[in-house]
Design a protein around this motif. Sequence first.
Motif, PDB file in Angstrom:
ATOM      1  N   ILE A 163       0.703  -1.113  -0.087  1.00 25.71           N
ATOM      2  CA  ILE A 163       0.202  -0.175  -0.045  1.00 25.71           C
ATOM      3  C   ILE A 163       0.813   1.053  -0.027  1.00 25.71           C
ATOM      4  O   ILE A 163       0.515   2.205  -0.824  1.00 25.71           O
ATOM      5  CB  ILE A 163      -0.961   0.012   0.994  1.00 25.71           C
ATOM      6  N   LYS A 164       1.908   1.294   0.809  1.00 23.71           N
ATOM      7  CA  LYS A 164       2.684   2.324   0.840  1.00 23.71           C
ATOM      8  C   LYS A 164       3.222   2.749  -0.519  1.00 23.71           C
ATOM      9  O   LYS A 164       3.178   3.877  -0.921  1.00 23.71           O
ATOM     10  CB  LYS A 164       3.840   2.104   2.112  1.00 23.71           C
ATOM     11  N   LEU A 165       3.685   1.764  -1.143  1.00 27.72           N
ATOM     12  CA  LEU A 165       4.347   2.229  -2.430  1.00 27.72           C
ATOM     13  C   LEU A 165       3.443   2.687  -3.303  1.00 27.72           C
ATOM     14  O   LEU A 165       3.466   3.470  -4.243  1.00 27.72           O
ATOM     15  CB  LEU A 165       5.209   0.746  -3.133  1.00 27.72           C
ATOM     16  N   LEU A 166       1.949   1.809  -3.471  1.00 24.22           N
ATOM     17  CA  LEU A 166       0.909   2.328  -4.364  1.00 24.22           C
ATOM     18  C   LEU A 166       0.646   3.715  -4.052  1.00 24.22           C
ATOM     19  O   LEU A 166       0.398   4.559  -5.090  1.00 24.22           O
ATOM     20  CB  LEU A 166      -0.076   1.453  -3.932  1.00 24.22           C
ATOM     21  N   ILE A 167       0.529   4.130  -2.695  1.00 20.54           N
ATOM     22  CA  ILE A 167       0.021   5.461  -2.295  1.00 20.54           C
ATOM     23  C   ILE A 167       1.021   6.552  -2.764  1.00 20.54           C
ATOM     24  O   ILE A 167       0.876   7.506  -3.202  1.00 20.54           O
ATOM     25  CB  ILE A 167      -0.152   5.369  -0.853  1.00 20.54           C
ATOM     26  N   LEU A 168       2.452   6.392  -2.525  1.00 17.12           N
ATOM     27  CA  LEU A 168       3.483   7.024  -2.906  1.00 17.12           C
ATOM     28  C   LEU A 168       3.397   7.220  -4.525  1.00 17.12           C
ATOM     29  O   LEU A 168       3.574   8.374  -4.982  1.00 17.12           O
ATOM     30  CB  LEU A 168       4.811   6.567  -2.444  1.00 17.12           C
ATOM     31  N   SER A 169       3.167   6.078  -5.229  1.00 14.91           N
ATOM     32  CA  SER A 169       3.157   6.245  -6.723  1.00 14.91           C
ATOM     33  C   SER A 169       2.111   7.088  -7.071  1.00 14.91           C
ATOM     34  O   SER A 169       2.219   8.061  -7.925  1.00 14.91           O
ATOM     35  CB  SER A 169       3.104   5.008  -7.340  1.00 14.91           C
ATOM     36  N   ILE A 170       0.933   6.892  -6.747  1.00 11.97           N
ATOM     37  CA  ILE A 170      -0.397   7.675  -7.076  1.00 11.97           C
ATOM     38  C   ILE A 170      -0.067   9.010  -6.668  1.00 11.97           C
ATOM     39  O   ILE A 170      -0.415  10.031  -7.558  1.00 11.97           O
ATOM     40  CB  ILE A 170      -1.472   6.781  -6.600  1.00 11.97           C
ATOM     41  N   GLY A 171       0.040   9.175  -5.514  1.00 13.40           N
ATOM     42  CA  GLY A 171       0.151  10.652  -4.871  1.00 13.40           C
ATOM     43  C   GLY A 171       1.427  11.259  -5.815  1.00 13.40           C
ATOM     44  O   GLY A 171       0.892  12.530  -6.240  1.00 13.40           O
ATOM     45  N   SER A 172       2.464  10.621  -6.032  1.00 11.20           N
ATOM     46  CA  SER A 172       3.497  11.748  -6.982  1.00 11.20           C
ATOM     47  C   SER A 172       2.950  11.919  -8.202  1.00 11.20           C
ATOM     48  O   SER A 172       3.398  13.085  -8.680  1.00 11.20           O
ATOM     49  CB  SER A 172       4.747  10.650  -6.792  1.00 11.20           C
ATOM     50  N   VAL A 173       2.353  10.896  -8.825  1.00  3.67           N
ATOM     51  CA  VAL A 173       1.803  11.157 -10.200  1.00  3.67           C
ATOM     52  C   VAL A 173       0.881  12.372 -10.264  1.00  3.67           C
ATOM     53  O   VAL A 173       0.763  13.384 -11.030  1.00  3.67           O
ATOM     54  CB  VAL A 173       1.187  10.075 -10.841  1.00  3.67           C
ATOM     55  N   VAL A 174       0.011  12.350  -9.148  1.00  7.10           N
ATOM     56  CA  VAL A 174      -1.163  13.217  -9.192  1.00  7.10           C
ATOM     57  C   VAL A 174      -0.676  14.652  -8.934  1.00  7.10           C
ATOM     58  O   VAL A 174      -0.886  15.597  -9.697  1.00  7.10           O
ATOM     59  CB  VAL A 174      -2.010  12.955  -7.927  1.00  7.10           C
ATOM     60  N   PHE A 175       0.449  14.830  -8.020  1.00 12.08           N
ATOM     61  CA  PHE A 175       0.931  15.997  -7.874  1.00 12.08           C
ATOM     62  C   PHE A 175       1.873  16.471  -8.728  1.00 12.08           C
ATOM     63  O   PHE A 175       2.002  17.660  -9.316  1.00 12.08           O
ATOM     64  CB  PHE A 175       1.457  16.218  -6.452  1.00 12.08           C
ATOM     65  N   PHE A 176       2.561  15.875  -9.362  1.00 12.63           N
ATOM     66  CA  PHE A 176       3.376  16.111 -10.752  1.00 12.63           C
ATOM     67  C   PHE A 176       2.396  16.492 -11.837  1.00 12.63           C
ATOM     68  O   PHE A 176       2.787  17.684 -12.385  1.00 12.63           O
ATOM     69  CB  PHE A 176       4.213  14.965 -11.236  1.00 12.63           C
ATOM     70  N   THR A 177       1.362  16.044 -11.976  1.00 11.47           N
ATOM     71  CA  THR A 177       0.335  16.172 -12.904  1.00 11.47           C
ATOM     72  C   THR A 177       0.010  17.667 -12.591  1.00 11.47           C
ATOM     73  O   THR A 177      -0.284  18.545 -13.427  1.00 11.47           O
ATOM     74  CB  THR A 177      -0.706  15.376 -13.101  1.00 11.47           C
TER      75      THR A 177
END
Lengths: 245, 383
Positions: free
Chosen positions: B255-269
């Motif tokens: 979950i941690k990796l998943l959250i980090l990945s999704i969060g990073s993509v969202v904020f970069f976008t």
Amino acid sequence: MISVNGNQANSLIQVRGLDKTYRRGNEDIHVLQGLNLDVDQGDFVAFMGPSGSGKTTLLNLLGGLDLPTRGSVTVAGDEITHMSRRRLTQWRARHVGFIFQMYNLIPVLTALQNVELPLLLTRLSRAERRRHVETALAIVGLSDRMQHFPRQLSGGQEQRVAIARAIVADPTFLLCDEPTGDLDRKSADEVMDLLQRLVNEHRKTVLMVTHDPLVARIAKLTLHLEKGVLVEAGARQDAAAGAVS
Amino acid sequence: MKYARLIFANLLRKKTRLALTIGSFAAALFLFALLGVVGNTFSLANGVVSAHRLVITNRTSIINLLPLSYRDQILRVPGVQSITHNNWFGGVYQDPKNFFPQFVIDPQNQRRVYPELIVPKAQWQTFLNDRMGAVVGAATARRFGWKLGDRIPLTTTLYGLAGKVWDFNLDGIYHGTQPQDDQTQFWIQWAYYKESVPPQLQGQVGWYVLRIRNPDDAPRIARAVDRMFINSPNETRTETESAFAAGWVKQFANIKLLILSIGSVVFFTLLLVTGNTMATSVRERTAELAILKAIGFSDRAVLGFILAESLLIALAGCIGLVFAGVLIPALGQPLAGLLPALVVTPAVLGYGVLAAVAVGFASALLPALSARRLRVVDALRRV
């Protein structure tokens, strides 16, 4: 007294040996070459010349928007050519009123708010700012258009708002770059009448670039820029305004 | 404050674009809060776990049981304050979709180990005296509209008891002392369970939960317990409640990796979207910015205007956090019992605001710097 000889001692604006060179590719373009000019308070001078002759460059140098390659510009005792960018900005706020061909009003602000802009840089209270703005708009005859946005005004009215913005902080002199260039004849005449009134009734000093000889005729003196230097095109005796040399 | 009108006027000049940009921020911040809440929930960092508790399971698997006889031996380990045992009941109420967790508890000790879950004294006394009694968390009681005295029928397929209907009397309703406490559990009596299951299961518990005096002693106590039963048919695994919970949620995914990945993509976008908006906005206003500078506004003031606009957009986007605060607990309802309650904590909201400000600042920085560097002469020549 307006002079291009560089021999006046106490004029309001003193330009000495002004050079401006641009580099385009490997080529140096000498736009202004050793230009001298003296302008006193209450003078109204028009600069004419073909496109690319350096009229706007001269105006930019006089207004502290650009720096010369050589020479000096002194206004009311302040030599502006060696000022830092920051000091120059402060100096412009205090001494120069700009009027441009395209009016350059902020479209999302009303006439009142546009005219108020220079006063935001002062310590005046809101009520005092309002009073100054009302006075400026009254001078340009737009007291009834204070709450109008630029898109709700005609071209002539927009330019009059721009003039109100230029005079509201009571600057030392006004720089006008083709102020009637985008106006029909009637509006142009109104604007020129207004500038003339500012000179005659309010002792404003106006330096104006124009292509239009009819407009230039209203100034006390028209100077031509030729090959980087100013040449008198013809002095016009004006009994009311005094001698022009 | 005297510049506020200028800033707001510029901000509002393209209302559709403004609304879309704020909407992007709001959506991203909603997602940020959701990820934060889920992350908290999965790591159980939100306080459901206690540093004072250890969980003992069968070393082979949690589905393997442990002898009840271990209880007294464990209780003798220095530092152990109290011990309770639980079994997973796995019951179904009317429909399998109506999931909520049911635990067979040791009524004498459950409240000593979980002091944060409060049952009114009289209700608890009724429960102790009622072999078929049950205590339910307030959230589950609310979910099904249960009242004290109701009869709750459950069926379970576990323990070879398929088809049997278990009736329970609702004797008590517990409440958590913190918002994030799990209020979905359904507790039933060990005695009632024991007499109904096959004999070989009557002395078997699912897991033990210890309350220890000092959290610093947790490693020592865990080692001591596991050493006690080493080489026995039922070796134990003793771990802190947080480690136990982390192991539980690892079943779902990293979950941690998943959250980090999704969060990073969202904020970069979001950074790109807002950056593009601000750059467009500055480009459209080149002449106006030049005029402001010409009439005496400093480079710093112009930079400040652009940054202020972007930060205002970012702060307006925090409406997404408000929606998150309202909607996420509701979205968490279907997960009731599988995970602790989804709670939007002040920390999540605080980090959301910080993230918004950071993105607002970062996205406007380049356009603002270009506005700051703008030379009046060049700008006016371009228009």
